[in-house]
Design a protein around this motif. Structure first.
Motif, mmCIF file in Angstrom:
data_model
loop_
_atom_site.group_PDB
_atom_site.id
_atom_site.type_symbol
_atom_site.label_atom_id
_atom_site.label_comp_id
_atom_site.label_asym_id
_atom_site.label_seq_id
_atom_site.Cartn_x
_atom_site.Cartn_y
_atom_site.Cartn_z
ATOM 1 N N ARG A 54 61.521 110.503 66.208
ATOM 2 C CA ARG A 54 60.884 111.850 65.923
ATOM 3 C C ARG A 54 60.360 111.856 64.541
ATOM 4 O O ARG A 54 60.985 111.535 63.539
ATOM 5 C CB ARG A 54 61.511 113.075 66.141
ATOM 6 C CG ARG A 54 61.982 113.313 67.472
ATOM 7 C CD ARG A 54 62.605 114.645 67.866
ATOM 8 N NE ARG A 54 63.788 114.921 67.113
ATOM 9 C CZ ARG A 54 64.766 115.826 67.349
ATOM 10 N NH1 ARG A 54 64.425 116.659 68.475
ATOM 11 N NH2 ARG A 54 65.905 115.912 66.750
ATOM 12 N N ILE A 91 56.164 114.434 70.410
ATOM 13 C CA ILE A 91 57.353 113.465 70.731
ATOM 14 C C ILE A 91 57.293 113.210 72.097
ATOM 15 O O ILE A 91 57.116 113.869 73.159
ATOM 16 C CB ILE A 91 58.543 114.490 70.314
ATOM 17 C CG1 ILE A 91 58.577 114.560 69.028
ATOM 18 C CG2 ILE A 91 59.953 113.761 70.939
ATOM 19 C CD1 ILE A 91 59.622 115.895 68.516
ATOM 20 N N ARG A 103 61.951 118.160 72.461
ATOM 21 C CA ARG A 103 60.936 118.698 71.583
ATOM 22 C C ARG A 103 61.380 120.169 71.288
ATOM 23 O O ARG A 103 60.802 120.691 70.227
ATOM 24 C CB ARG A 103 59.744 118.984 72.593
ATOM 25 C CG ARG A 103 58.911 117.769 72.475
ATOM 26 C CD ARG A 103 57.650 118.035 73.395
ATOM 27 N NE ARG A 103 56.945 116.960 73.890
ATOM 28 C CZ ARG A 103 55.937 116.747 74.565
ATOM 29 N NH1 ARG A 103 55.537 118.022 75.401
ATOM 30 N NH2 ARG A 103 55.239 115.584 74.693
#
Lengths: 519, 184
Positions: free
Chosen positions: A192, B46, B59
């Motif tokens: 991420r 993501i 997420r």
């Protein structure tokens, strides 16, 4: 009695010459760095972290405990002797201690601070010894939803209570959470916000956030508005043996105990740490003072040094309770300690007392030892700390910058970390400049990933039922306590702002005149 | 250091009457709000592994963080617009009446940046000497040679303490690598 036996075992480890040396070294360096103006406990711990990188876990944690207590201790010397407002944890000490010093009673102020810290630190460590194992046992039964509740409490209290305005605290917290998001996420292994940079895949180390905000950000901020000219230090006259008179002792011992009673519980709950504790102690001492002592408040009352200083150190030990038993950091300093634990693959939490009991008890034993060492070091060595205070500021801040660079580079021996540090440092500079508290950002950085893990585990258990988060009595109590803490905290802050604006400066000769007859 | 401290003047500044216009302050809050937006937008990118067992994917938390940042930053912007300015931090070495010395800030950042190149090319001791001397001179050290000598001393001392004694792999650099004690 279990804990007593374990503690004795801890002492046999911590008293080994090698570990004793680590404790002595930690206490010494911690105090020396903590004394440096502008360096609070969190920065002390962050800057000295590289010292522990190559030690074994026990040695590292013992060294670290010494640095932690030493840094706490050093700050009081600074705020009493330096003729400018002090650091946050001991700012109320500065109110009275600084004025005592100006009136020629600096020695008494230093002594009551040092002895008070020792008394409070020792009592609080005893409490830690006996409370922590029990809490750890209870904590084993907590589920992910309960942990999540605890973390939300920590987030909100730290974010809302530190700093001057709630939204600014929350922005700071949000920035920390954002940095915490970067990296490979634990549960599903997704990257991420790494933008394909390999160095970011491991996440941003909390040490970088702490060193960047505290060391680099602070240096940039001070540089932008540096106080030029000679450093003003209030001279301490008398020898250290005759520091406290009989009346000083009589006036100090109750504030020490009250300060401990206030500081320890506040340290254990996520309510802003030592800051709130010292203020509460100061306020209560002021209220309880009678007669001549009452008149002296705002002009150098010894109670106003003894109480808050004791509360400060008791809170420092109190912070270790949730840290060791729940793995929950409630201050910026605690966040750095957690990350130090993590770098050894040790996860503080309820299982720590079972899995790593030797290590934990050696750490706790070294807290006792550190306290004694501090008392022995501080009173006789005060002349040396005064010299440290005199370091010319250009060299002092250049040194901080150099050590910040070392702290970043020594993490992974990669200049990418240096770059990250710089970015965080510039953010820290802007935050200080515009009145944002930086501590929530550090706490958010370490607690964010932990909180996410807990909430996702809870959701996995409950198959997505949000009510699961409040299904246990523990979680409900945590959330309602949070509401109370935040509301009282905001109320306290309003009062404190009033209180800090209140003391009027009186010519120091007048204070001296009040004190003279009692000698 | 992050505490609320009373205004030097003793009373809070009247709304909107600060010594500077709040442009910088607003800009910082706006950047924070934009970061919040960025986090939310980035969360959409993501990858969610298919067939994942967890109900809450990777997420959700980012969405929450982005929203928190955005809302809090907007609240700050509103506060600034209605005159609730932030109180700059105070410290022992901070002169509350001083004007911002941007030159010092920029120079310090530049000096710190020099490490990015210097550590790998000329080694740790010299990189630290440059950082130390540069920062000290920027901050007003009187004698340049003292700053340089102290910086070199600090560089060599940290190299010995952390590199040689504690075993961290700090590069000694081509100038010192031939000395046995530094490349141990």
């Amino acid at each position: 009695m279990d804990s007593l036996a374990a503690l004795l075992e801890g002492f046999t480890t911590a008293l080994q010459p090698q570990y004793l040396l680590y404790a002595l070294f930690g206490v010494f360096v911690g105090t020396a760095v903590g004394v440096l103006p502008g360096i609070g406990p969190a920065m002390t711990v962050a800057l000295l972290l590289p010292l522990t990188y190559s030690l074994d876990p026990t040695g590292a944690l013992i060294l670290f405990a010494g640095i932690y207590y030493g840094g706490m201790y050093g700050g009081s010397t600074t705020s009493i002797l330096l003729n400018t407002p002090g650091e946050s944890a001991s700012i109320v000490t500065a109110l009275e201690g600084n004025r005592m010093a100006k009136a020629g009673r600096g020695a008494a102020a230093l002594a009551t601070a040092a002895i008070g810290s020792f008394v409070a630190g020792t009592i609080a460590t005893v409490l830690l010894t006996f409370l922590a194992p029990g809490i750890a046992k209870l904590a084993v039964q907590l589920g992910p939803a309960d942990y999540f509740a605890l973390m939300v409490v920590a987030f909100l209290t730290v974010g809302a209570l530190l700093g001057s305005s709630v939204p600014r605290g929350l922005v700071s917290l949000g920035l920390g959470l954002m940095l915490g998001l970067v990296g490979t996420e634990v549960l599903s292994g997704q990257q991420r916000y790494t933008f394909g940079v390999p160095s970011l895949a491991d996440g941003i180390d909390v040490v970088l956030i702490a060193v960047g905000l505290f060391a680099l950000g602070e240096t940039l901020y001070v540089a932008s508005r540096l106080r030029h000219g000679a450093v003003q230090i209030i001279p301490v006259t008398r020898g250290w043996r005759s520091w406290m008179t009989r009346s000083d002792w009589r006036r100090s011992w109750k504030p020490w105990l009250r300060g401990t009673a206030i500081g320890f519980p506040i340290g254990t709950i996520p309510a802003g740490g030592a800051d709130v504790a010292t203020f509460l102690s100061y306020a209560s001492e002021r209220k309880l003072a009678k007669g001549r002592a009452r008149e002296q408040f705002g002009r150098g009352a010894i109670e106003g040094v003894a109480g808050p200083e004791a509360a400060n150190n008791a809170a420092a030990a109190g912070v270790l309770v949730p840290l060791l038993t729940l793995g929950l950091p409630t201050t910026a300093t605690a966040a750095i300690i957690i990350s130090a634990f993590q770098s050894y693959g040790i996860r503080p939490g309820p299982l720590l007392f079972e899995n790593q009991s030797g290590l934990v008890w050696a750490l706790i034993a070294s807290l006792y030892i550190g306290n004694v060492l501090l008392l022995v070091l501080n009173l006789p060595l005060v002349g040396m700390w005064v010299k440290v205070l005199r370091i010319p500021r250009p060299y002092l801040y250049a040194g901080i910058l150099a050590f910040a660079g070392l702290g970043a580079y020594a993490l992974h021996f990669n200049v990418f970390d240096t770059l990250t540090l710089l970015v965080v440092g510039i953010a820290g500079f802007l935050m200080r400049r515009y009145g944002y508290p930086v501590a929530p950002m550090v706490v958010g950085g370490i607690l964010g990933p932990m909180a996410e893990e807990q909430v996702r585990k809870s959701m996995a258990i409950s198959q997505g039922d949000l009510l699961y988060l409040v299904h246990s009595p523990f979680a409900i109590i945590a959330y309602s306590t949070m509401a109370v803490i935040v509301l009282t905290g905001i109320w306290l802050k309003r009062r404190r702002a009033k209180l800090e604006a209140a003391p009027k400066l009186v010519p120091t000769s007048a204070i001296q005149a009040i004190d003279e007859p009692t000698k | 250091m992050t505490t609320e401290t009373p205004d030097p003047a003793g009373a809070p500044r009247p709304a909107g009457a600060g010594p500077r216009r709040p442009i910088g302050e607003l800009a910082f809050a706006v950047v924070c709000a934009l970061l919040g937006v960025g986090v939310i937008v980035g969360a959409g990118a993501i990858r969610v592994p298919s067939g994942s067992a967890s109900v809450l994917g990777p997420r959700v938390f980012p969405y929450f963080v982005g929203a928190l940042l955005l809302v809090a930053a907007i609240a700050v912007i509103v506060a600034i617009a209605t005159g609730h300015r932030g109180q700059p931090d105070e410290g022992e070495d901070v002169d509350p009446d001083a004007k911002t010395d941007w030159r010092a800030v920029v120079l310090l950042v530049a000096v710190f940046c020099s490490q990015l190149v210097l550590i790998e090319f000329v080694g740790w001791p010299i990189a630290i000497a440059v950082v130390f001397a540069g920062a000290a001179l920027t901050l007003g050290a009187k004698r340049w040679w003292v700053a340089v000598l102290v910086g070199l001393g600090l560089g060599l001392a940290t190299q010995l303490l952390f590199g040689t004694w504690l075993g961290l792999s700090l590069p000694a650099g081509p100038l010192l690598d031939w000395i046995p004690i530094f490349n141990g």
